[in-house]
Design a protein around this motif. Structure first.
Motif, mmCIF file in Angstrom:
data_model
loop_
_atom_site.group_PDB
_atom_site.id
_atom_site.type_symbol
_atom_site.label_atom_id
_atom_site.label_comp_id
_atom_site.label_asym_id
_atom_site.label_seq_id
_atom_site.Cartn_x
_atom_site.Cartn_y
_atom_site.Cartn_z
ATOM 1 N N VAL A 181 -20.976 -76.387 -5.231
ATOM 2 C CA VAL A 181 -20.885 -75.046 -4.630
ATOM 3 C C VAL A 181 -19.423 -74.661 -4.477
ATOM 4 O O VAL A 181 -19.018 -73.542 -4.831
ATOM 5 N N ARG A 182 -18.596 -75.576 -3.968
ATOM 6 C CA ARG A 182 -17.159 -75.291 -3.829
ATOM 7 C C ARG A 182 -16.523 -75.027 -5.186
ATOM 8 O O ARG A 182 -15.745 -74.084 -5.343
ATOM 9 N N GLN A 183 -16.863 -75.822 -6.181
ATOM 10 C CA GLN A 183 -16.312 -75.617 -7.522
ATOM 11 C C GLN A 183 -16.726 -74.266 -8.090
ATOM 12 O O GLN A 183 -15.922 -73.573 -8.721
ATOM 13 N N SER A 184 -17.958 -73.875 -7.875
ATOM 14 C CA SER A 184 -18.444 -72.580 -8.371
ATOM 15 C C SER A 184 -17.716 -71.425 -7.696
ATOM 16 O O SER A 184 -17.315 -70.456 -8.355
ATOM 17 N N LEU A 185 -17.558 -71.515 -6.378
ATOM 18 C CA LEU A 185 -16.829 -70.466 -5.663
ATOM 19 C C LEU A 185 -15.377 -70.412 -6.111
ATOM 20 O O LEU A 185 -14.808 -69.334 -6.314
ATOM 21 N N ASN A 186 -14.786 -71.563 -6.285
ATOM 22 C CA ASN A 186 -13.402 -71.654 -6.734
ATOM 23 C C ASN A 186 -13.233 -71.045 -8.121
ATOM 24 O O ASN A 186 -12.261 -70.342 -8.388
ATOM 25 N N ALA A 187 -14.180 -71.282 -9.012
ATOM 26 C CA ALA A 187 -14.106 -70.752 -10.380
ATOM 27 C C ALA A 187 -14.296 -69.235 -10.405
ATOM 28 O O ALA A 187 -13.689 -68.539 -11.222
ATOM 29 N N LYS A 188 -15.123 -68.728 -9.533
ATOM 30 C CA LYS A 188 -15.441 -67.294 -9.553
ATOM 31 C C LYS A 188 -14.465 -66.446 -8.750
ATOM 32 O O LYS A 188 -14.179 -65.314 -9.102
ATOM 33 N N TYR A 189 -13.968 -66.988 -7.648
ATOM 34 C CA TYR A 189 -13.133 -66.205 -6.736
ATOM 35 C C TYR A 189 -11.773 -66.872 -6.549
ATOM 36 O O TYR A 189 -11.665 -67.889 -5.877
ATOM 37 N N ALA A 190 -10.746 -66.264 -7.112
ATOM 38 C CA ALA A 190 -9.390 -66.793 -6.946
ATOM 39 C C ALA A 190 -8.842 -66.468 -5.556
ATOM 40 O O ALA A 190 -8.030 -67.213 -5.017
ATOM 41 N N TRP A 191 -9.291 -65.344 -5.011
ATOM 42 C CA TRP A 191 -8.810 -64.891 -3.712
ATOM 43 C C TRP A 191 -9.967 -64.603 -2.772
ATOM 44 O O TRP A 191 -11.004 -64.125 -3.202
ATOM 45 N N LEU A 192 -9.715 -64.854 -1.499
ATOM 46 C CA LEU A 192 -10.628 -64.487 -0.428
ATOM 47 C C LEU A 192 -9.845 -63.566 0.499
ATOM 48 O O LEU A 192 -8.755 -63.921 0.960
ATOM 49 N N ALA A 193 -10.350 -62.366 0.733
ATOM 50 C CA ALA A 193 -9.698 -61.420 1.642
ATOM 51 C C ALA A 193 -10.554 -61.279 2.894
ATOM 52 O O ALA A 193 -11.750 -61.014 2.808
#
Length: 167
Positions: free
Chosen positions: A81-93
């Motif tokens: 899940v962390r890897q998927s989020l990391n791959a899809k979203y470079a930034w979190l605002a």
């Protein structure tokens, strides 16, 4: 709503314990990753939360707090899940960071600590107004104190508020 009403009709008398319902919501949001068995204080609130969540999910429903709690569990426990989020979203605002409750704060810190997701956060600890809902402005202060965060930018002018409010 039926599960919520059932728990509150059974668990407390609204006339005699007006603090129970606000505490119920606050503690649900502050202790998202603490198993109910680990609560040494506020045992009656823990039991009411457990009853409410069992009733709700037993009826095939979830609420916002359960969605956030399950999201936190997935991010904390599942590297995929962390890897998927990391791959899809470079930034979190995150705007109004001072209004994050504990589970949302934990989601942000899990992503910062365990991925390369970058964060852009906006907030003001002096504008925290949702303590009743389990938020804590200290999360913004802790974020600003992290070694991996760039310096805080303090706005010198407030175009939104009257001088009396700013003072």
């Amino acid at each position: 709503e039926a599960a919520y009403e059932k728990v509150f009709k059974v668990e407390y008398d609204r006339e005699n314990d007006r603090d129970f319902e606000p505490d119920f919501h606050k503690y649900r949001r502050q202790r998202a990753d603490v198993p109910l068995s680990g609560w040494r204080d506020h045992r009656e609130i823990a039991e009411a939360i457990d009853g409410y969540e069992r009733q709700l999910m037993g009826s095939g429903y979830v609420d916002f707090d359960i969605i956030v709690q399950r999201s936190l569990n997935l991010i904390a426990d599942q590297s995929l899940v962390r890897q998927s989020l990391n791959a899809k979203y470079a930034w979190l605002a995150v705007d109004e960071y001072q209004d994050l409750g504990y589970p949302l704060f934990r989601i942000v810190t899990e992503l910062l600590n365990r991925t390369v997701v970058k964060l852009f956060a906006i907030g003001d600890p002096d504008q925290a107004i949702f303590d009743f809902a389990g938020t804590d402005p200290r999360y913004l202060v802790q974020l600003a104190d992290r070694a991996d965060m760039k310096p805080t930018i303090v706005l010198q002018r407030n175009y939104r508020s009257a001088k009396e409010i700013v003072a």
